[in-house]
Motif scaffolding. Structure first.
Motif, short mmCIF file in Angstrom:
data_model
loop_
_atom_site.label_atom_id
_atom_site.label_comp_id
_atom_site.label_asym_id
_atom_site.label_seq_id
_atom_site.Cartn_x
_atom_site.Cartn_y
_atom_site.Cartn_z
N ASP A 54 12.90 24.24 -50.95
CA ASP A 54 11.63 23.83 -50.29
C ASP A 54 12.04 23.05 -49.02
OD1 ASP A 54 8.89 23.11 -50.51
OD2 ASP A 54 9.51 20.98 -51.74
N HIS A 110 10.06 20.09 -46.30
CA HIS A 110 8.72 19.32 -45.80
C HIS A 110 9.01 18.58 -44.46
CE1 HIS A 110 6.30 18.84 -49.50
NE2 HIS A 110 7.27 19.29 -50.18
N HIS A 119 11.64 18.95 -55.67
CA HIS A 119 10.65 20.15 -55.82
C HIS A 119 11.54 21.44 -55.66
CE1 HIS A 119 6.97 17.99 -53.68
NE2 HIS A 119 7.36 17.58 -54.96
MG MG Z 1 7.43 20.51 -51.78
#
Ligand code: MG
Length: 158
Positions: free
Chosen positions: A8, A10, A42
């Motif tokens: 993941d 971000h 995540h």
């Molecule tokens: Mg995420």
């Protein structure tokens, strides 16, 4: 036994807390996202869902659903552990790497391990969290965002 892989990323923005592995880390930027944007949680969540053949995080917790706005990703992880158990598996271990040029994460690693182990209902010895930089290369290197990778191993429950 089955393995699962999660990844993941971000974006780092002003005006958001930085939450990694359920731990709030003092920093002038935080991760942007619909939930608390805990990139490490995540990645682990996707690894767990992958290991038991249950799709991905976005499929279970759509980021357009207001129910998940600002939600702690530890709550999502907890729900995913229920899915893992319902599918007849138990978690053996987690290994993960957070990719961040800054801040320095070493002082918070043991707290992340303890928090994640509690949420994942396994011993802290079965949770390994690492941090690395990319030597200032790419989006993590410039500070545009953070990324995380995770691998899990599950076994069929007795
Ligand atoms: Mg995420």
């Amino acid at each position: 036994m089955r393995v699962g892989l999660g990844y993941d990323a971000h974006r780092l923005v002003a005006g958001r807390p930085l939450i990694l592995g359920g731990v709030e880390i003092p920093y002038h930027l935080g991760l942007q996202g619909h939930s608390d944007a805990d990139v490490l949680a995540h990645a682990i969540a996707d690894a767990l869902l992958g290991a038991v053949g249950a799709g991905d995080l976005g499929q279970h917790f759509p980021d357009r659903d207001p129910a998940y706005k600002g939600i702690s990703s530890l709550i999502l992880l907890n729900k995913i552990m229920t899915i893992v158990r319902e599918r007849g598996y138990h978690l053996i271990n987690v290994d993960a790497t957070v990719v961040a040029q800054a801040p320095k994460l070493k002082p918070y690693i043991s707290q992340m391990v303890a928090t994640l182990a509690q949420t994942l209902r396994i011993s802290p010895e079965a949770v390994n969290i690492k941090a690395t930089t990319t030597e200032k290369m790419g989006f993590t290197g410039t500070g545009e965002g953070l990324a995380a990778y995770a691998v899990v191993l599950v076994d069929q429950a007795g």
